[in-house]
Design an enzyme around this catalytic site. Structure first.
Site, PDB file in Angstrom:
ATOM      1  N   GLY A   9       0.848  -1.192   0.000  1.00  0.00           N
ATOM      2  CA  GLY A   9       0.000   0.000   0.000  1.00  0.00           C
ATOM      3  C   GLY A   9       0.877   1.233   0.000  1.00  0.00           C
ATOM      4  O   GLY A   9       1.999   1.204  -0.496  1.00  0.00           O
ATOM      5  N   CYS A  10       0.380   2.307   0.583  1.00  0.00           N
ATOM      6  CA  CYS A  10       1.143   3.553   0.629  1.00  0.00           C
ATOM      7  C   CYS A  10       2.496   3.306   1.282  1.00  0.00           C
ATOM      8  O   CYS A  10       2.585   2.745   2.371  1.00  0.00           O
ATOM      9  CB  CYS A  10       0.370   4.607   1.410  1.00  0.00           C
ATOM     10  SG  CYS A  10       1.276   6.134   1.657  1.00  0.00           S
ATOM     11  N   PHE A  11       3.561   3.711   0.614  1.00  0.00           N
ATOM     12  CA  PHE A  11       4.904   3.387   1.112  1.00  0.00           C
ATOM     13  C   PHE A  11       5.317   4.180   2.342  1.00  0.00           C
ATOM     14  O   PHE A  11       6.258   3.799   3.026  1.00  0.00           O
ATOM     15  CB  PHE A  11       5.962   3.470   0.019  1.00  0.00           C
ATOM     16  CG  PHE A  11       6.014   4.682  -0.858  1.00  0.00           C
ATOM     17  CD1 PHE A  11       5.526   5.925  -0.471  1.00  0.00           C
ATOM     18  CD2 PHE A  11       6.586   4.572  -2.121  1.00  0.00           C
ATOM     19  CE1 PHE A  11       5.600   7.027  -1.309  1.00  0.00           C
ATOM     20  CE2 PHE A  11       6.672   5.668  -2.973  1.00  0.00           C
ATOM     21  CZ  PHE A  11       6.174   6.901  -2.560  1.00  0.00           C
TER      22      PHE A  11
END
Length: 156
Positions: A9-11
């Site tokens: 997902g969002c890093f």
């Protein structure tokens, strides 16, 4: 020193989470397996690059093994989701494990086989050899260190 590339997902949150684990020596956020060279964040979000938001993880194998890193990843992702984690939707938010060392592939496959029964839906996390990794823009690096109240889909 060993390396593995993880998409969850969002890093921002994935990086912040792994930086807190003993044995993780360094992290860097970027874009893995893009079909265009050195994509920008805007291009990655356009869904035209096939890149995944990914964290490059350098680790000390004397302190932590690949299996422990994978266990940590699977604690914070839903590996059955396709192109989504939490409220983040898009192909750049898919989950993935990208290896550079061929000997890691067997370990990754064995780990996933060992946890497959823990899920009602099929595991959608991709396991691929890393084709490329482009460093994300500077403002993405260590984002949650710079912005402690920043968005994160992972409960840190």
């Amino acid at each position: 020193m060993r390396e593995i590339y993880l998409a969850g997902g969002c890093f921002w949150g994935v990086e912040a989470y792994f930086k807190r684990i003993d044995g993780i020596v360094d992290t860097e956020v970027g874009y893995a397996n893009s079909i265009i060279e050195n994509p920008s964040y805007k291009e990655v979000c356009s869904d035209r690059t096939d890149a995944a938001e990914t964290v490059k993880i350098n680790y000390d194998e004397e302190k932590i093994g690949l299996e422990e890193i994978l266990k940590a990843l699977f604690k914070v992702i839903d590996p059955t989701m396709i192109n989504r984690q939490g409220p983040d939707i898009g192909s750049q938010y898919r989950t993935g494990i990208y290896y550079t060392d061929e000997s890691d592939k067997e370990k990754i496959d064995e780990f996933i086989d060992s946890i497959r029964g823990d899920y009602k839906m099929p595991i959608a996390t991709e396991v691929l050899k890393l084709k490329n990794f482009y460093e994300a823009e500077e403002y993405h690096q260590d984002y949650l260190d710079k912005n402690p109240d920043g968005y994160c889909h992972i409960k840190l």
